[in-house]
Design a protein around this motif. Structure first.
Motif, PDB file in Angstrom:
ATOM      1  N   ALA A  66      -8.065  -5.297  -1.026  1.00 54.32           N
ATOM      2  CA  ALA A  66      -7.876  -6.043  -2.277  1.00 54.32           C
ATOM      3  C   ALA A  66      -9.121  -5.904  -3.159  1.00 54.32           C
ATOM      4  N   THR A  70      -9.429  -4.333  -6.992  1.00 54.32           N
ATOM      5  CA  THR A  70     -10.152  -4.951  -8.113  1.00 54.32           C
ATOM      6  C   THR A  70     -11.141  -3.963  -8.730  1.00 54.32           C
ATOM      7  N   GLN A  73      -9.348  -1.362 -10.805  1.00 55.98           N
ATOM      8  CA  GLN A  73      -8.961  -1.830 -12.128  1.00 55.98           C
ATOM      9  C   GLN A  73     -10.122  -1.722 -13.119  1.00 55.98           C
ATOM     10  N   SER A  94      -1.837  -0.906 -14.888  1.00 55.36           N
ATOM     11  CA  SER A  94      -2.653  -2.123 -14.903  1.00 55.36           C
ATOM     12  C   SER A  94      -1.814  -3.377 -15.086  1.00 55.36           C
ATOM     13  N   THR A  98      -1.434  -6.425 -10.077  1.00 52.96           N
ATOM     14  CA  THR A  98      -1.547  -7.599  -9.210  1.00 52.96           C
ATOM     15  C   THR A  98      -0.301  -7.854  -8.376  1.00 52.96           C
ATOM     16  N   VAL A  99       0.812  -7.213  -8.709  1.00 51.19           N
ATOM     17  CA  VAL A  99       2.042  -7.445  -7.947  1.00 51.19           C
ATOM     18  C   VAL A  99       2.465  -6.257  -7.093  1.00 51.19           C
ATOM     19  N   VAL A 137      -3.870  -0.077  -3.063  1.00 49.31           N
ATOM     20  CA  VAL A 137      -2.803  -1.066  -2.998  1.00 49.31           C
ATOM     21  C   VAL A 137      -1.859  -0.761  -1.836  1.00 49.31           C
ATOM     22  N   GLN A 140      -3.474  -2.165   1.102  1.00 47.54           N
ATOM     23  CA  GLN A 140      -3.358  -3.620   1.035  1.00 47.54           C
ATOM     24  C   GLN A 140      -1.962  -4.060   1.488  1.00 47.54           C
TER      25      GLN A 140
END
Length: 176
Positions: A66, A70, A73, A94, A98-99, A137, A140
């Motif tokens: 995670a 970050t 991004q 972008s 987050t999803v 991701v 993650q």
């Protein structure tokens, strides 16, 4: 008699090295808050890779991946400034950054690895920047599922190896 002596000596050496690593890691944590995302990203990626190889628990790997998301991004924002031709492509990513980790792995693959849900791009650097985030991701999302077996850890390892290769391309592009 020699065997117990060798084992004891090895344990002393290993424990001594472990304390030094802990001190170095603590020192780096203090310094890392002063580093840019560009400087932190390769360290975080390599730390995550080493922890995947060490088969750390999935919860801690999820936190580390995670953090890599970050940092990705932030790097994407830097890259868009220098390469405005990537704006539409990377902005679309972008917006959902987050999803994405909550999506099924197959949807991450088809929608973002294979660009099914992203607009076209003209410059390969756009693709490299996208993959900084998408591979992070993916790890993650995989760790959230628990990395149930050896194969899952291997896939996570390969994703981070690929992230490191994409970072090298992005670093070249940002340094030109």
């Amino acid at each position: 008699m020699l065997k117990p002596l060798v084992v004891a000596s090895s344990l002393i050496i290993v424990s001594g090295c472990d304390n030094n690593l802990t001190a170095q890691q603590a020192e780096h944590v203090v310094k890392s808050s002063q580093l840019s995302a560009f400087e932190q990203y390769p360290y975080q990626a390599n730390t995550l890779l080493n922890n995947i190889r060490a088969r750390k628990d999935p919860a801690s790997l999820e936190e580390e991946s995670a953090e890599l998301v970050t940092l990705s991004q932030a790097l994407i924002k830097e890259l868009v400034v220098k390469y405005p031709q990537c704006t539409a492509y990377l902005d679309a990513l972008s917006e959902v950054a987050t999803v994405i980790a909550s999506l099924p792995l197959a949807e991450i693959e088809s929608g973002y690895h294979s660009d099914g849900k992203l607009p076209k791009f003209d410059d390969p650097v756009c693709y490299h920047a996208k993959d900084l985030l998408v591979h992070s991701v993916t790890v993650q999302a995989s760790t959230r599922l628990g990395l149930a077996d050896q194969h899952a850890y291997q896939n996570a390892e390969l994703d981070i190896i690929e992230v490191i290769a994409h970072f090298e391309q992005v670093a070249r592009a940002l340094n030109n």
